[in-house]
Design a protein around this motif. Sequence first.
Motif, PDB file in Angstrom:
ATOM      1  N   ASP A   1      40.467  34.421  31.551  1.00 10.80           N
ATOM      2  CA  ASP A   1      39.765  35.562  31.496  1.00 10.80           C
ATOM      3  C   ASP A   1      38.647  35.403  32.412  1.00 10.80           C
ATOM      4  O   ASP A   1      37.941  34.290  32.587  1.00 10.80           O
ATOM      5  N   PHE A   2      38.579  36.479  33.356  1.00 13.24           N
ATOM      6  CA  PHE A   2      37.589  36.353  34.321  1.00 13.24           C
ATOM      7  C   PHE A   2      36.941  37.580  34.861  1.00 13.24           C
ATOM      8  O   PHE A   2      37.690  38.553  34.620  1.00 13.24           O
ATOM      9  N   THR A   3      35.734  37.629  35.322  1.00 14.95           N
ATOM     10  CA  THR A   3      35.006  38.684  35.876  1.00 14.95           C
ATOM     11  C   THR A   3      34.465  38.308  37.297  1.00 14.95           C
ATOM     12  O   THR A   3      33.822  37.175  37.442  1.00 14.95           O
ATOM     13  N   LYS A   4      34.827  39.113  38.180  1.00 11.71           N
ATOM     14  CA  LYS A   4      34.274  38.620  39.605  1.00 11.71           C
ATOM     15  C   LYS A   4      33.770  40.096  40.447  1.00 11.71           C
ATOM     16  O   LYS A   4      34.441  41.176  39.982  1.00 11.71           O
ATOM     17  N   GLU A   5      32.956  40.037  41.058  1.00 11.57           N
ATOM     18  CA  GLU A   5      32.296  41.172  41.718  1.00 11.57           C
ATOM     19  C   GLU A   5      32.481  40.722  43.343  1.00 11.57           C
ATOM     20  O   GLU A   5      32.147  39.527  43.734  1.00 11.57           O
ATOM     21  N   VAL A   6      32.942  41.764  44.043  1.00 12.01           N
ATOM     22  CA  VAL A   6      33.026  41.594  45.665  1.00 12.01           C
ATOM     23  C   VAL A   6      32.450  42.564  46.354  1.00 12.01           C
ATOM     24  O   VAL A   6      32.758  43.934  45.834  1.00 12.01           O
ATOM     25  N   ALA A   7      32.089  42.375  47.350  1.00 14.01           N
ATOM     26  CA  ALA A   7      31.117  43.427  48.244  1.00 14.01           C
ATOM     27  C   ALA A   7      32.304  44.066  49.147  1.00 14.01           C
ATOM     28  O   ALA A   7      33.116  43.197  49.790  1.00 14.01           O
ATOM     29  N   LEU A   8      32.689  45.149  49.166  1.00 12.25           N
ATOM     30  CA  LEU A   8      33.755  45.867  50.023  1.00 12.25           C
ATOM     31  C   LEU A   8      32.970  46.243  51.243  1.00 12.25           C
ATOM     32  O   LEU A   8      31.940  46.861  51.458  1.00 12.25           O
ATOM     33  N   PRO A   9      33.524  45.980  52.501  1.00 10.50           N
ATOM     34  CA  PRO A   9      32.998  46.513  53.785  1.00 10.50           C
ATOM     35  C   PRO A   9      33.083  48.081  53.880  1.00 10.50           C
ATOM     36  O   PRO A   9      33.945  48.680  53.453  1.00 10.50           O
ATOM     37  N   LYS A  10      32.181  48.455  54.678  1.00  8.92           N
ATOM     38  CA  LYS A  10      31.820  49.856  55.075  1.00  8.92           C
ATOM     39  C   LYS A  10      33.154  50.023  56.162  1.00  8.92           C
ATOM     40  O   LYS A  10      33.462  51.289  56.269  1.00  8.92           O
ATOM     41  N   GLU A  11      33.445  49.279  56.866  1.00 15.52           N
ATOM     42  CA  GLU A  11      34.129  49.353  58.167  1.00 15.52           C
ATOM     43  C   GLU A  11      35.836  49.366  57.805  1.00 15.52           C
ATOM     44  O   GLU A  11      36.111  48.113  58.025  1.00 15.52           O
ATOM     45  N   ILE A  12      36.474  50.146  57.257  1.00 12.71           N
ATOM     46  CA  ILE A  12      37.696  49.939  56.957  1.00 12.71           C
ATOM     47  C   ILE A  12      38.599  51.014  57.670  1.00 12.71           C
ATOM     48  O   ILE A  12      38.553  52.174  57.447  1.00 12.71           O
TER      49      ILE A  12
END
Length: 165
Positions: free
Chosen positions: A126-137
Amino acid sequence: MKLLLSFTPLFLSTLVASNSFLFATNQQPLLNNELSVPGDNPLEFCSDPNEFILTIDSVDLDPNPPEKGKNLQIKATGNFTEQVEQDAYINLSVKYGLITLVNTKADLCEQMKQVDETCPLSGAKDFTKEVALPKEIPPGTYHVLADVYTKDDKKITCLKATAHF
């Protein structure tokens, strides 16, 4: 390169964390179908998940679909029905339209360190993770395939996703 995958509990976090550009702002959540990964996410199994060592109970993304320039929270739960030892591996493919961006084989146990897990892997996870997504896609269609095996070539799981933006 950080690996593009995650134990769809654990593999998903790595998948999203390392190649977060694969999820687009106008991507739609999958509708009910027998290969959809349970939960609020855009993932599908490549084939019948009953044949896999990893049983995925749920993967939830917030927001779903992910939005570029925003943080993505991943909550995942699952169960390894067999112990997974060192030398397990991931075959990862990422395509932008027809162009292959990534086609690699990576050590699963090394990648699991990104979600604070170590091999051997067994039982409930079981896990929770937060990821920052880039603006430049860059706009376009991305296809991701993560095929995961034990050191003895038994299938742990296989996940795929398509993102449009």
